[in-house]
Design an enzyme around this catalytic site. Sequence first.
Site, short mmCIF file in Angstrom:
data_model
loop_
_atom_site.label_atom_id
_atom_site.label_comp_id
_atom_site.label_asym_id
_atom_site.label_seq_id
_atom_site.Cartn_x
_atom_site.Cartn_y
_atom_site.Cartn_z
N LYS A 122 0.81 -1.22 0.00
CA LYS A 122 0.00 0.00 0.00
C LYS A 122 0.84 1.27 0.00
O LYS A 122 0.42 2.29 -0.54
CB LYS A 122 -0.94 0.01 1.22
CG LYS A 122 -2.12 -0.95 1.10
CD LYS A 122 -3.16 -0.60 2.14
CE LYS A 122 -4.34 -1.56 2.09
NZ LYS A 122 -5.32 -1.25 3.13
N LYS A 206 -6.76 -10.23 -8.26
CA LYS A 206 -7.94 -10.30 -7.39
C LYS A 206 -8.98 -9.26 -7.83
O LYS A 206 -8.61 -8.16 -8.24
CB LYS A 206 -7.48 -9.96 -5.96
CG LYS A 206 -8.05 -10.89 -4.91
CD LYS A 206 -7.50 -10.54 -3.55
CE LYS A 206 -8.61 -10.03 -2.67
NZ LYS A 206 -8.22 -9.89 -1.27
N LYS A 209 -11.66 -3.16 -5.69
CA LYS A 209 -12.30 -1.87 -5.93
C LYS A 209 -11.30 -0.84 -6.45
O LYS A 209 -11.70 0.18 -6.98
CB LYS A 209 -12.98 -1.36 -4.66
CG LYS A 209 -12.06 -1.12 -3.48
CD LYS A 209 -12.86 -0.84 -2.22
CE LYS A 209 -11.97 -1.04 -1.00
NZ LYS A 209 -12.72 -1.37 0.20
#
Length: 344
Positions: A122, A206, A209
């Site tokens: 991240k 995966k 969003k």
Amino acid sequence: MTEETPAQYAGPKRVLSGVQSSGALHLGNYLGALVKFTRLQHEMDTFIFVADLHSITAWQEPALLAAQTREIAAAYIAAGLDPKVATIFPQSAVPEHAELAWIFNCVARLGWLDRMTQFKEKSGQHKERSSVGLYTYPVLQAADILLYKATHVPVGEDQKQHLELTRDIAGKFNHDFDAPGFFPLPESLIQGPGARVMSLRDGLAKMSKSDPSDASRINLMDDADTIANKIKRAKTDPLPVPETVEGLEGRPEADNLVGIYAALTGATKAEVIAEFGGKGFGTLKPALAAVAVDKLGPVGGEMRRLMSDPTEIDSVLKAGAEKARAAAAPVLAETRKRVGFWGA
Ligand code: TRP
């Protein structure tokens, strides 16, 4: 690291999990998390929250945050979580999470956090510009879990490492404060149908969003036409559906569509293959679209109904927060006492 077996914790079994309130939920969240929560609520005492303290580890528009929290709550309820059975609440409405997280910040070691792969992903190239909260994110997650002495945590594969860290923190706390078995060493519940739903555009990524392509995912609020279209356009290879489960190996897109069909209908992949093996994806896709619309249509509809007037969701969240605080208070009080704080 301390050695402690879960057997040392003698308390009741309890489920806890949460989803971050940042952006729309999709089929992957539905099959991987929401459906699992609804099953578990009938097996164990269940706490499900909206992780809005975690959301703000990355910038969230203040004017949107409360609505995002309500949207996750609406998805929980629409997917079948029953507020009379499970405790549903916003994390930020239970300040005990943050307080326990601080104590755990002083239990966890820098070396442990340095190993967390999700932080590395991240924070990417901009580690020094990430929030400090993003770094200690897994410590807050440990506090979420241990504040309720949860023993079972349904999460995705990507959260396994955070669960290991939670166990390390529980073990070290129990050891350092001479409290064997005080905190449980919780288990992650990862397996199950639909544990991993992949992108409709790339069977190796995966469903997410954050994927820039909206066609890569089915959002819970997509209407029937959109759902059907996305499935129709889903990437496949030119071969027909294989005749055996082994035949799905090396065919990630085929495997994903068969897996989604299986998860949505409660069947095994073998059963899906028994029905569609040898037929083209031109046959499987319309059937899958029908099943997806059938299952997800009502969920999206119920979410829209709940979102149209926040009164009902807000009363669920308020009652849930009160129940959660009542459950958290004695655990935090005992923790404060163990640490030795004045007045505890
Ligand atoms: N980190 C989890 C996720 O991204 C969300 C989360 C926060 C969570 N606190 C938790 C999940 C506690 C389980 C238990 O999916």
